[in-house]
Structure formats: C-alpha cells, structure tokens
Scaffold this active site. Structure first.
Site, PDB file in Angstrom:
ATOM      1  N   TYR A   1       0.835  -1.190   0.000  1.00 19.79           N
ATOM      2  CA  TYR A   1       0.000   0.000   0.000  1.00 19.79           C
ATOM      3  C   TYR A   1       0.875   1.248   0.000  1.00 19.79           C
ATOM      4  O   TYR A   1       1.461   1.591   1.024  1.00 19.79           O
ATOM      5  CB  TYR A   1      -0.907   0.001   1.239  1.00 19.79           C
ATOM      6  CG  TYR A   1      -1.971  -1.077   1.230  1.00 19.79           C
ATOM      7  CD1 TYR A   1      -2.445  -1.628   0.043  1.00 19.79           C
ATOM      8  CD2 TYR A   1      -2.534  -1.530   2.420  1.00 19.79           C
ATOM      9  CE1 TYR A   1      -3.424  -2.605   0.039  1.00 19.79           C
ATOM     10  CE2 TYR A   1      -3.519  -2.515   2.426  1.00 19.79           C
ATOM     11  CZ  TYR A   1      -3.958  -3.037   1.228  1.00 19.79           C
ATOM     12  OH  TYR A   1      -4.934  -4.012   1.226  1.00 19.79           O
TER      13      TYR A   1
ATOM     14  N   LYS B   1      -0.850  -8.112  -3.173  1.00 19.48           N
ATOM     15  CA  LYS B   1      -2.218  -7.617  -3.140  1.00 19.48           C
ATOM     16  C   LYS B   1      -2.132  -6.125  -3.377  1.00 19.48           C
ATOM     17  O   LYS B   1      -1.482  -5.407  -2.600  1.00 19.48           O
ATOM     18  CB  LYS B   1      -2.839  -7.921  -1.773  1.00 19.48           C
ATOM     19  CG  LYS B   1      -4.298  -7.509  -1.672  1.00 19.48           C
ATOM     20  CD  LYS B   1      -4.897  -7.919  -0.329  1.00 19.48           C
ATOM     21  CE  LYS B   1      -6.241  -7.276  -0.100  1.00 19.48           C
ATOM     22  NZ  LYS B   1      -6.321  -6.544   1.172  1.00 19.48           N
TER      23      LYS B   1
END
Lengths: 255, 255, 255, 255, 255
Positions: free
Chosen positions: C138, C169
């Site tokens: 992220y 992810k």
C-alpha cells in the site's frame, strides 16, 4: 590485558590512519592516499602501532607493527549530533590480527548513550579475546563550546577510565598544567594525545607532544602531522626521540 | 575473496537490474520490464555479472552469469534523509547462488551510521561464505550539494575501501583526471562506474566509460544505458570491446 | 513454495477478514462481527483462502479453507507516517495451520525501510517452512497523492516482486490497460486485486474484478464486498463464476 | 490455554494493584500502600486473581490467589504519546507463579506498533508456557477524543481479539447497549471491565459492573473501587454476589 | 537475594564513586580523583559497599569491601530528556566480583520506557546470578518541577519496588514525615538516601541522614559528603555511629 604490546619503555607512538573515513581523501596527497605507503612508514618509522579501519587492515596490514582496529567510524558529511556505530566485530578484528580495538565515543552528543552502550559491549568482548580497548573520546554536541577546554578534556579522559578503556585518546589542552589534570583523571587508563590537524611547524607540534608527555601522557596517536609532513620519516624519528627516548624538543631536533 | 569471478582480463561489465525497486517500473518498457529478458541479455551480452534483488533471483536467475544479490534497497517514494535496510540475508543470497552481495550506503545521510553498521555485519558474513561484498556508495543528505563533485566521489570511493568493500560502485565525476583521484582513493577496492540514467547518445555514454577506465576503473555496472537502449545487444558488444578488449571509443564503434 | 494451494484452475478468491484490526468493528454488523460467520462463509462460498490475524486463527480457524495468516497490522487510530510491525511469528503462523503469511508494506512511508527489512526476514522464514509470502503493498506517505494512480500501483506490484513476495495484493487502477502494466510489473509474483470498500452495486464491483482478471490478475482478496453484502453467499458464487470459471460479468450474473 | 483458572461459574473478579507504577503512591493510603494488605484482601475477598508487577510478585505473592503478572508499565510522569515496554520476561513471570501475563497496549499511540509487536511475542511465549495473555487495551493519542466512546471501546476490544489476547480489559462505555457491541467485537476473548477511578458511591460502581455483565462481560478488574473503599471486604463481597452469583445490584446490596 | 552482604545490624552505608562519569572530574580534587584513595577509604572507613563503574572496578577494586557495580551511566554534557543505557553486562559485573548491580532509571524522562525495560532484564539476570539489583530512581523530564517533592520521591521509591529492585536510592525529601511515606511506598525494597551534593556543614548533612533513618531508611549511599570532606575518615566514623550504631546526631558528634 595488553596495552604493553604497543609500548616501548612504557611509551608509545601510534600511527593513526583512519582519516580516510572520518575526513575523506581531502586529507591525503598522491603519496599518503596509498595505505601501502602508510603501512611501510609504520614499520620503518618504528611506530608502536598502526590504526586502521577493517577495510585497510584486510587489504594492507602486513603484521610488521601491532594493529589497532578502529571498529566504528563515520564520514564528516553527516550533520547534526554525531554518532558512529560499530562497523567491525571484535571477533573479525581479532581474526585480522588486531591487538586492540579502537572506538570513538562522542561524549555530550544526543547519541552518547548509544555509543557508551556499544563500547561497553565491545570492551568486554575485546578483553575476553585478550585485546585492549582504546577509546577515542571526543566531546561534541550542543553543550560543548570548546573541546580543548581543560575541564572538557579531563572529563573526556575520565569517561574513558570509567567506561573501561585501557587507554584513551584525547586532545591536548594547550598547556602542561591543565593536561596533568586530564592525565590524573584518566587514572590507570593510559593517555594518548590526539595528534590533530597539521601544526604550522614541526617544532610547534613537538612542543605540544612534549607538553603532553611532561603532563604524564603515555604517548600520542598521530596521523596528519606525520604523513602530511614533507619528511614523514624524519618526523617519525623525532617522535621516537621525544617520546621513547624522552628527550627534550631541543635535544630531539639536534643532530 | 572473490571479485575474480566477475572479471575477465581484470575487467568487468555488470548488468544492473535493481531499478524496479529503486525507481519503479517507470524505468521499464514492455520488453525490459520482464526479468527474463534481462536475464537472457546478461548471458548473450556476455556480462560479467547480473545484479538482482532477492525476488528476481528467486524467480528468474538461471545461473548463466554470476549473480550479485543486492541485499538492501528502497523505493524513491520516501522523502527525507535516505536509508535502505537489509532485505535479504547473506545466507539466503548464498543459497540463491550469489557470488557477491551488493549494499547501498547513503554516505552523508542522517542514517549513515545505520547503513555503515549493517554493511559491516554483511561484509563479514559474506567473507565467511566466500562471497564478495560490493558497496554502492551514494553520497546524499543536506551536506551534499552535488554528488558527482570530484571530492565527493573520491570520498565515496574511500568510504567503501575503509568499510571493507571488495568493490565500490560510484558515479563518474565527468573527467578522467578527477576520477583518477577517486580510483586512487579506493585503493585495492575495485572501482565500478555507475552507469546512471540513459545518456543522450551511445557515444556520449561510451566516452564516460572510456574515461572511467582510463582513470583506472575495473569496469562499470550498467542498467538503463543497456536495457533502455534500442539495441541492447549492440551496446553490450560495444561495452565488451571497450571494457574487456580495452579498445578506444572509436575502435569499439568501428565495424 | 506454494501459492498453488490457494488456486483453482490457476485462479483464486481470497476472503479477507483483517479489517477488525485495520479499521475496527465499524466495518462490521451484528452478523459479520462474528468470525464464525466469516469462517463458515469461507467454506460454503468455496473461497480459496481466508485471511486472519493470529487471534482469529487461534480461536476460530477450522481448517476447511487454506489459511493466510496476516502477521502484521495496525489500527487506523494512529496518525502520521504508517508503520505496522510483526505481531505473529512465522513459526507460530505455521503452527496455527497457515499455508501463507501476509504482510503489509506501506511503500513510501517514512518507515518503509523497517517494513521492507521485516518482510525480508519473514519471507525467508516462510519459504524455509514451505509457506508462501504474500505482500499487501500500500503506497502511503507524503509523496503519494493518489494510491490508485497507474504508475503507483505498478510500482507497488514491482516492490512486491523485487522483495520476494510470491503474490502481491494491490489496488485496482480503474481500467484494464493500466492494470495490465501493473500485472506485468509484478512478473512471476501473482497479483490479487484488493477488494477495497463496498462498491455501490454488485455489478460495479464485478466489473472491477473482471477488469483485473482481463489484465492478467490471478484473482482478488475480498472482504467488505462479500461480507458487507446483503447476500454474501450470492456474491461468493458470482465471484466463483467470474474468477474461477472465467465468465464475463454478464454471464456470471445470468441465471 | 487457561483463563479458566481465573473464573468461577464462568465469571471473574480480578484485583488490580499495578497503580503503584502507573499512578504512584498518590492512589494509596497508609493501609493500601502495603502490598501485604492487598494480598490478604485478594484471598479473604475471594478474588479470582490478583494483578501485580514483578517487584510485588517477588516480594509479596503468597499463592493463595492466581497471579496475573503485569509485564509492562510506565509512570504517569512521562508526557507525549504513551508507550510501555516489557519489564518482566514471560519466563520470569512463570517462575514467579503467574498463570497469566498482562500487557497494556496504547492503541492509537504513535508507538502502537512497538506494543503490538511486543505483545505478539509475549502472547506466543505465554501460550507456550500454558499461561493466558491478557491485554489492557487503552486507546490514546492525538486521534482519541474520548476513550469511553462506544466505537473506541469496541475497537479496543477487537484489537485484543485480533492480536491474540485470551482476555481484554477495557473501559465501560457507560451503557449496556453500546457495551454489548464491544463484547461482541471481542468475540471469544473474554471481556473484563476496567474498574477505573473510585466511583462517587458504591451503588454507582455496582451499576456500572452490572451493566457490563448484562452486556456479556466475563467480569472486571478492579483496584481503586475496592482498596480505596472504606470497607474493601464489603465491596469484595458485593462484587462476588453481583458477578459470581449474578445478582442484581439491589439483590447484592440487600442482606 | 542478597542485600544482606551490604548490611550490618540491618543498616548500610555505601560509598558512591560514580561521579567521574556522571559529573566529571570537576567533583574531584588532587586526592579523591584517584580511585585508589577511595578504595582505601571504603575499607578503612568500614563502608558496607562501594559503588564503581566497570572501569574502576577492573583497575582498582581490591575486594576488601563488597562491590556494587553501576551498570549504566551518562555524562552531564548531554542535553534533553535523560537516558543512560547499559555499559556493563551483569555477567561481567559478576566476574569483577560485584555482589549487586546498580542502575539509574530517569522516571518521567521521554526515554523512561527504555530504562524500565533494560532494568527489567538486568534485574532478572542479577537474580539468576544471586546478585542484588539496586535502582537509582531519579525523576526527571518536563513533568518534574522539583525532584525532592514528597510525592515525587515517594513515586520514585514505588517505581523501584514495582520494577523489582531489591533496594532503591532516592533523594531525601527534607523532613522525616514525608520521607516516611516514601519508605512506606518502597515496601520491602530497602531505601538508601542519596547523599547528594556536599552539605554546608557536617551537622547539616548528619541531620538529613538521621531524618532518613528515623523515617525508616536502611542507610545511605554517599559520595561527595565523604570524599569532598576535609576529613573523610572522620565523616566515615560519624556515619558509622549514626547509621550502624543508630546514635543521634548529638551522640555521634560527641567524643
């Protein structure tokens, strides 16, 4: 635990050559930039020890002179409160043939506790391996106005003694009387005067050394005043006479 | 302890491909974004080594070219004084087949001491496992105005030598004379010029490389100037001729 | 080393349920606040894996679905540059039955180096225990204006590949073309789209997933869009058809 | 893994006495300043556990009541974002006879990650030694306006569950309905209401406890409301009737 | 676990000599700068223990008096919130012959948690080696207006008890009544009054010591009020009579 290997008649002249990391090659010229030159000078100049970082020791150390491995260091490019962390393990220093480890403590720095702690660990490991632990104590930081002030130099000497250094490397205060107090403060830790930047003349430098010796110092750790000298071999001889033969500046210079 | 595996006739051209972490895919195109392409190029272009982060080594390394595992790194998304910590253990690098570890030290950064310490540990582990330790020395931080200034590049080279690097990767200063001083400052640590961003023309780039070699460099570590080149194979051949065959830029370009 | 256990026909739908730590119970309602509900949903909905923090795994994991243990995390109550440190050891994760560990790296955060280093260690331990290492990447911090910007998402993907993640992810960029580049940047690391906050309609959400798949994603890790759905079982079925059966949104919705 | 030892009929009243470190002797009077008094009270008042820091456990713990060793702590003299690090090892706690360790996590503090990580390690060690791990979750820091706000208390409860706590100690929200949500958020982690500062009257305090129990709490950890009470033995009895016998406030007070 | 070795008739007078590190040689004169002088004084003055840093213990400790090894410390040159980290390992202290370790905790400092944690580890190691752990608790930092305020001194005493100290060294509050509360707060941890800076007259100092004893103190740790005294041997005798013989100030001074 072994400062003896670095002494002759109870005195010692150590050849410092960790400036490449601390100041950069700006301290060097075409000749002394080469560690081989310094390694040879250490032997021919009959120095009692040579101070190297691990990289130099690995690639240049020839065992003709006892080795002091400087195990921490930093560049002078970093701003702010100084800190230098361990770069070489004591075990590695020992494997490289070192008889002592050197470690700089910036007393007064906001990071002082980091270095006192690290030196504490290193000192114990060094003693376990029968090596001496030498502390470069350099007062720095906000609170230090002048790092050659007598009370500051004496404090530096004492920090080394208290922290378990076998010897301390400290700056000269400028006069015999005040340096005596620093030597006394160091107790049984041996005191080596820090050579510092190149003095204006050889005589100037020799007078400082003589002053430190008269105050009770064991000797000095000298770099730039030898290898930046136009005649390093001669300066090495002069220091031998002054420090080991214990002659006066005038006697040393004569002949 | 083994830079030899990366050399041919005492020279080496290393293919750098750690830009994915350092700069992001913005450095890549549809072709060179694929590590398989670069892995193949390393072999066909007869590079003397390829530089990968652990992830690429695990998934793409095919052992046709000696591997240098870059064990620290950071993205360029982070602001402030740079720091890159160890991502791959030396043991893991060895298990992946690496013959050397690479580590970036941002000399001058407020976090310099963290990286000098970490490199110190890694260097010892690498030597224990008979791997070379290569230091990428990039001066950064408040005090660094221009990281290709001759005295800064020479300092970088020296930091690597002092810290125990077997080889240093440093930027080119722009001219032979000043880079000679950097090479001298590196002593027995081999000097690899950092390829840097894509040069305007191939000839421009080759002239830089020739300058570094003439100054005494062992070779270069090059990424973008090869795999961003419209004809990477050709540039690989040119570098072979320049670096390994030691031809002039004109000779290399001829034919 | 095992992403295979999470895949069916080379695709995977992972049920994420680490929001309790990351966002707090504010994400939950009376039904989905209960991990038992989610555990059952994971099995009946034929998810390919379920993502739990250690506390949930210890108290609720029933082994009907492969477990991904999220080994770091933080609350959203903390301000400033984000950092999440390891809460669960890899060994403990393995003992709880996990087939993979999950770790969030806030690329671009002032603490990025802490997380890259920690992930590096975890990844090696995971591989030693034959577990996969999945990186939640992220981008955050001062320099990140928009964390779904194509070049930022591609960079995130690449960070995961370079750092040794078996799968990453990442957020969806919003369109197939730009996400293709992210998938390419991830190389052999499998790409899982991050489900993100509840989409306005099921169709909206399915179109995003379809886009990611068309761009080459292996699947998605989805939480809120399933268990905040009024009919989680139905959404689970839709995702099966879309991701595993590889149907179009229209085909999936038909019947 | 053992909260059972602290429960009677599935309920528990824990006597907290870590205020000496957290608040200083200002919380004490001539009687309760003496840990012997509190130790005796724990036994005679039939508490289900007593909470001590290591120093008290070493010098006063008499094994008549199960021991919860609080393994971190801090004084309230420190300003800024709160952090409390581990003071007692889990192994040492076990050797002192503890059946559980207690650890405070200041969720929302700038140092949250330090505590989540440390608790993670402690939790695993505790479980290995068959001890329970109880988390005191206190939301603090810039982002926390009111630490008894329902959503904040529920978040605290959930953090404990996710991080692997066997039980959480959280503040009461002030009403049954909102505390129910916190209890639900805690899942299978048992909830102990934090006794907090001395309530104006016994009845006030008992109503809070009753509310927490009605919301599903397992019990409470209470210090000041017992040992600052003019009749600690009586308050201990009241809590027994309320918590263990599950009587209403009115029933408990009757007699 | 052994404060007994430092006591005579349940009382003790410890000779503190760690000022060289804490304050520098500025505290010393030509005589007391020499640790040999202090070591001899410890024996002839019948002190119950002598407090040294590791460096002094290594070079001067002669085993005539039980040794308390101060294992952390700092210079007074550092500004900002105080922190002192471990310089001597417990194992090393034991090898040097120490019967106890001493550690300073700056309660209230922004770095308090670092010291509480470190003391926690040291305390456990000391107990394992059958050594006592003595805590110097000095409240410092923003929140501390006056470190001899009764509530602050009592808090300091309690911190030591809670953290597992066998004895605490705290400042005198100035009167018997308030110091009683501090002694009570320390519970079974023995209380040693901190000697502090040289008092204006011997009688002034003896009255403070008498006050502390009357409040329940076990004794004192005294440095400057002995070795800065014009007649240290006499002051040592006076303290023997006051502390060990439990005479009044007048009785002690008579003869």
């Amino acid at each position: 635990m072994g400062m003896e290997v670095f002494l002759h008649k109870g005195r010692g002249v150590l050849l410092a050559y960790d400036q490449g990391l601390e100041h950069g090659p700006t301290d060097f010229d075409e000749r002394n930039v080469d560690p081989t030159f310094v390694m040879r000078l250490a032997a021919t100049g009959r120095f009692n020890g040579v101070v190297f970082q691990k990289g130099l020791a690995e690639k240049y150390y020839d065992k003709q002179v006892p080795l002091i491995l400087k195990v921490n260091g930093k560049t002078n490019l970093v701003k702010g409160e100084p800190v230098a962390r361990q770069i070489c393990s004591v075990k590695y220093a020992s494997a490289l043939g070192a008889k002592a480890v050197g470690y700089t403590i910036y007393a007064g720095s906001a990071h002082e506790s980091v270095m006192l702690e690290e030196f504490g660990r290193i000192q114990e490991q060094a003693h376990e391996l029968k090596m001496a632990a030498i502390a470069w104590i350099y007062p720095r930081g906000e609170a230090i106005k002048k790092d050659t002030a007598p009370e500051i130099v004496a404090y530096a000497a004492r920090v080394g003694l208290e922290a378990g250094a076998d010897a301390v490397k400290i700056k000269y205060t400028g006069d015999v009387e005040s340096f005596k107090w620093a030597v006394k403060s160091a107790g049984k830790a041996k005191v080596f005067m820090s050579g510092g930047p190149k003095a204006p003349t050889d005589t100037d430098f020799l007078r400082q050394v003589r002053g430190a010796l008269d105050a009770g110092a064991t000797g000095l750790a000298v770099g730039r005043n030898v290898w930046q000298n136009s005649d390093p071999a001669k300066m090495a001889r002069l220091l031998q006479r002054l420090v080991i033969e214990n002659l006066s500046v005038e006697e040393a210079l004569r002949d």
